[in-house]
Structures are given as C-alpha cells and as structure tokens.
Design an enzyme around this catalytic site. Structure first.
Site, short mmCIF file in Angstrom:
data_model
loop_
_atom_site.label_atom_id
_atom_site.label_comp_id
_atom_site.label_asym_id
_atom_site.label_seq_id
_atom_site.Cartn_x
_atom_site.Cartn_y
_atom_site.Cartn_z
N PHE A 53 1.82 -3.08 4.90
CA PHE A 53 2.25 -4.28 5.62
C PHE A 53 3.76 -4.43 5.49
CE2 PHE A 53 -2.02 -6.68 5.30
CZ PHE A 53 -2.41 -6.20 6.53
N HIS A 78 -9.86 1.51 -0.43
CA HIS A 78 -8.40 1.51 -0.34
C HIS A 78 -7.84 0.96 -1.65
CE1 HIS A 78 -4.40 1.33 0.87
NE2 HIS A 78 -4.44 0.51 1.91
N CYS A 112 0.80 -1.22 0.00
CA CYS A 112 0.00 0.00 0.00
C CYS A 112 0.84 1.27 0.00
CB CYS A 112 -0.96 -0.03 1.17
SG CYS A 112 -1.91 -1.56 1.21
#
Lengths: 85, 412
Positions: free
Chosen positions: B394, B335, B163
C-alpha cells in the site's frame, strides 16, 4: 497484610515479571547486582507492585533508595501502613 | 562495486519454525491457513481466516533480550539465529561494526499497541503502563531487537513499508554491502497476527471474506474465485555478505543478489498498477545487468486480491513474456505482509536447491485478467537459477530483487 504475605507477594512479582528462581529470592539479595534488574526493570517493578498491593509509589522518592529485596519488603510494609492510615 | 551473496537463511512461518521445515511443508503441498472463530467478537470484521505461525522455544532467548520483544520480534530473533548458524558465523564475531541489520514490519507490535491503548485509555492513566510495551510498540522494534540480540554494532536501519518491508530491507542491505559500507548485513522482516491487522485489510475490501468455512481455499492467488488476502505472520532473515569475504572464510553460498529496485507507482495510494510494477521489474533487471530471457522463474507477490494479482500478471507478461514460470506461495503461506518478501525469497532459494518450482496453491481456474503468463500449476522439476522476487505495498510501493542460485564452481 502480614510480613509473610508481603514477602510472598513480592517474591511472586520477581518470579513472574523477572523470571528469577525462588532460591535466589533472599532478603539480602541486591536487586541490581545479584538479581540483575536494571533501570527499565525498575519501572516495571513499580507498576507490578502498585497493581499487586494496590498502592501508589511511582512518585515516591524512597523508591530510589531501594537496594535489596529486604528494602522492597520494608518499603511496601511502610507504604501500606501510610496509605491505609 | 562488490558482488553480494546470501550466506545465511532463517525463517519462521505458518509452515514451520525453520527454512527446512517450511520447505518440507511446501514439498508436501501443505498450507498454514486456519479458521479464526475467536475474531467473531469484532463487529464489522468479516474475514475470519488467518495463517498463524507457532510461537515456541522463546525462553531460549535471554530475558534481558526477550523483554523488549513482541511476538514478531521473537520470530525475527529466531530466524536471525538460524541465519547466523546457517552462515557459519558466531555471535562473538558479528559485533565488529562491519556487520549491520536492516529489518522492517508494517507497524510496531499490533498486540502491544492494542494492549497499551486498552490499558491506558479507559482511565487515561500512564502510570499503569510497563516500560517494555513501549519498545514493542515502536515502528523499528524488529530491527532494534534483532540487532541488540545479536550484539551487532554496524548500520541499523528499519524499513517500514508494509508488505514491501522485508524485500526493501534486503535491497538496502545489498546496497550497503556492494558499496563497501558493510561486510555483511542481517536483513529481512517480521509480522504478527492480530484482529486489527486483518481488520485493516477487511475495511479496505482487500481481505478474503467468502471462505471462512473453507480456510484451506481462502488464499488463491491468480484464481478466478479469489476474493482477497489472508493475513499471516512470521519472520524471514537472511545474511547478505561480500562475496570475497564469504569465499575467504569458506562460507557456503546460497545465492548471489544481482540487482534490486524499489520505486513509487506515483498514481494511487492503494491500487497497484501494471506500469509501475513493470518499471520496477525493468529497473531491477537493468541493475542486475540481466536481459529478460535470463530470468528462469518469478516468485510473485500475488496476494489473492482482486485488483493486485491482475496488475502483477500484466506487468510480468509485459516485461518477461508468456513463457517464464510464475508462482505465488501465498496460497500456502497466506500473506505474511512485511515478512513475505524475505520468507518467500528463502522458500524460492531452498526450492531451487531441492530442484523444483512450487506451484500456486488453490489456483484452479486462472482468472481472465491473470492469463498470458506461465503459471506453475503443479510442483515441477527445474534447473532454474536466475529468478525475480516481487513485493508490493500500500502506498504505491514496488520492489523487485533479482537473484541467482549459487552452484559449485561459481557463476558465469
């Protein structure tokens, strides 16, 4: 399978996989120079022909000799006879 | 060090196929989240909501370029084309070796990866795979497809950091231009929806599962009733450029990039932590030579997860205090994962140009752990110029970018 069926099915592969307009699909057309395929397209042409005609041609050296669309028709006709026979 | 500016912007997102369409949708408070009943066939997948983008006009990309593109690379190519036009550049002028490309996504195409395994594994037969599936599966598929499509001959890098991919790409491009290695760089990221992508987050208890019957309410950053993120897709690409070159060619300038930092949290493989985020934001501010009071707005990463939003709110509070306006656009966009940094950066710049701050959609009751910062509750007029964009991923990856909207007459 008749020659007409081979031509029709092969032309469908070129139209669907390589987005080539039907009027350009003439037997004398060079698949590289006239129709714009390159080495990577050749890989996908082999996969598409195998699927469409139920033949195995990936390891056949005669694939390398193909230049024109007519060569493709002839090769499929030959290989079908061999593999059916 | 050279000064670096953004001269071109492009976006394909759940809210539209261009930067302007997306901004119009944000102006109207619209969202792009839909129910995904077709995913019910996957056992154990509880999150049946997503924010799809529309795939259209892809045949405008020549087949020779398009054949190696998956859905996300097509989005990226379209966003890059928009950024090229917006920057006033032409395709013939960017192949000089001084223009590069840095872009990323979480993985290669999830759709192509699934197709390859579904095709090949049942019979364990490689002979039935198509060559182009390989190029769609590669981790650097977005960067290479954008670069070849535009004919770029400069630096080509891929930032695959989940991300944080696209914000890291913009940060890397910023470094390439300010150091003088490149004159301009197309940078950003892209992502595509697939049940396996949402399933990955659901498996880790990070996806929204309680709003399948109310998809419009599912993505609710900072809200007390949030229960996880909603995956989206799309692409954001910007052109970053040497200020002097941009001025010399009379380019319209959107914003100046003042500073960037990215770092590891160093503590946990999935949980973000306030100290790591705060350290990243402070380092980006130091890089930008900006004091905290100079920041007028924060475009937060806040994804609507239980854990992450609270940590980011605490970090913002610690670094910037209680009075800086903060919002997350993921209530509208979902997202968009690797694309989110670039898509939301573009949305923030265009919003500031239009003179307003966008609120966090679905933020009805601020969660206790997200209090102590100034949430933008409704669209508000603003003269804000300097803002900070966060992206986290992450793996403990943090990234923060400091930008200043360009106004005629230059910067202070």
């Amino acid at each position: 399978m008749t020659r007409e069926e081979i031509v029709s099915k092969t032309n469908a592969v070129f139209a669907e996989s390589f987005e080539i307009e039907p009027e350009r699909l003439k037997p004398e057309a060079n698949v590289f120079l006239d129709l714009g395929l390159d080495s990577l397209d050749t890989v996908d042409l082999v996969v598409a022909i195998q699927k469409r005609f139920g033949v195995q041609i990936r390891d056949d050296d005669r694939v390398r000799a193909i230049r024109t669309l007519g060569d493709v028709y002839d090769f499929i006709e030959t290989i079908q006879k061999e593999q059916q026979g | 060090m050279k000064r670096v500016v953004i001269t071109g912007m492009g976006a394909v997102s759940p809210l539209g196929g261009t930067v302007a369409e997306q901004a119009d949708a944000l102006d109207a408070g619209r969202h792009g989240v839909r129910a995904m009943p077709e995913w019910a066939e996957y056992k154990g997948l509880r999150s049946l909501v997503a924010a799809p983008a529309e795939l259209k006009n892809e045949k405008a990309i020549p087949r020779q370029n398009r054949r190696s593109m998956s859905r996300m690379s097509i989005f990226a190519a379209q966003a890059a084309q928009e950024a090229l036009r917006d920057a006033g550049l032409v395709a013939e002028g960017v192949g000089d070796g001084r223009t590069g490309c840095v872009a990323g996504s979480t993985t290669g195409s999830a759709i192509a990866l699934s197709q390859v395994y579904e095709t090949m594994l049942p019979e364990k037969d490689f002979s039935i795979l198509q060559s182009m599936q390989f190029f769609q599966c590669l981790s650097h598929t977005v960067a290479m497809n954008v670069a070849q499509y535009l004919g770029l001959r400069g630096v080509l890098l891929s930032t695959n950091a989940a991300c944080a991919s696209s914000l890291q790409a913009i940060g890397a491009a910023f470094d390439l231009v300010r150091s003088g290695r490149q004159d301009a760089v197309f940078c950003g990221g892209a992502e595509e929806l697939h049940a396996t992508v949402t399933g990955s987050f659901d498996m880790l208890m990070a996806a929204s599962v309680r709003y399948n019957d109310r998809p419009e309410a599912a993505s609710r950053p900072f809200d007390a009733a949030r229960d996880g993120l909603v995956c989206g897709e799309g692409a954001g690409i910007v052109v970053v450029e040497d200020l002097e070159r941009a001025r010399a060619r009379g380019a319209r300038i959107h914003a100046e990039i003042l500073g960037f930092h990215t770092c590891s949290g160093g503590s946990h493989i999935s949980e973000s932590n306030r100290d790591g985020i705060a350290a990243c934001m402070r380092a980006a501010l130091a890089d930008a030579r900006c004091a905290p009071p100079e920041i007028d707005y924060v475009s937060a990463h806040a994804t609507s997860t239980i854990q992450g939003d609270g940590e980011e709110a605490a970090a913002i509070r610690n670094v910037l205090g209680e009075n800086v306006p903060v919002s997350s656009l993921k209530g509208n966009l979902g997202h968009t994962l690797g694309a989110s940094g670039a898509i939301e950066l573009v949305a923030a710049i265009e919003g500031l140009r239009r003179g307003h701050l966008y609120p966090t959609r679905n933020l009805e009751t601020v969660a206790e752990e997200c209090k102590g910062i100034r949430h933008v509750a409704a669209r508000e007029p603003t003269a804000a110029r300097t803002f900070l964009k966060n992206s986290f991923a992450f793996g403990g990856i943090n990234a923060s970018l400091v930008c200043r909207r360009w106004t005629d007459g230059g910067t202070p």
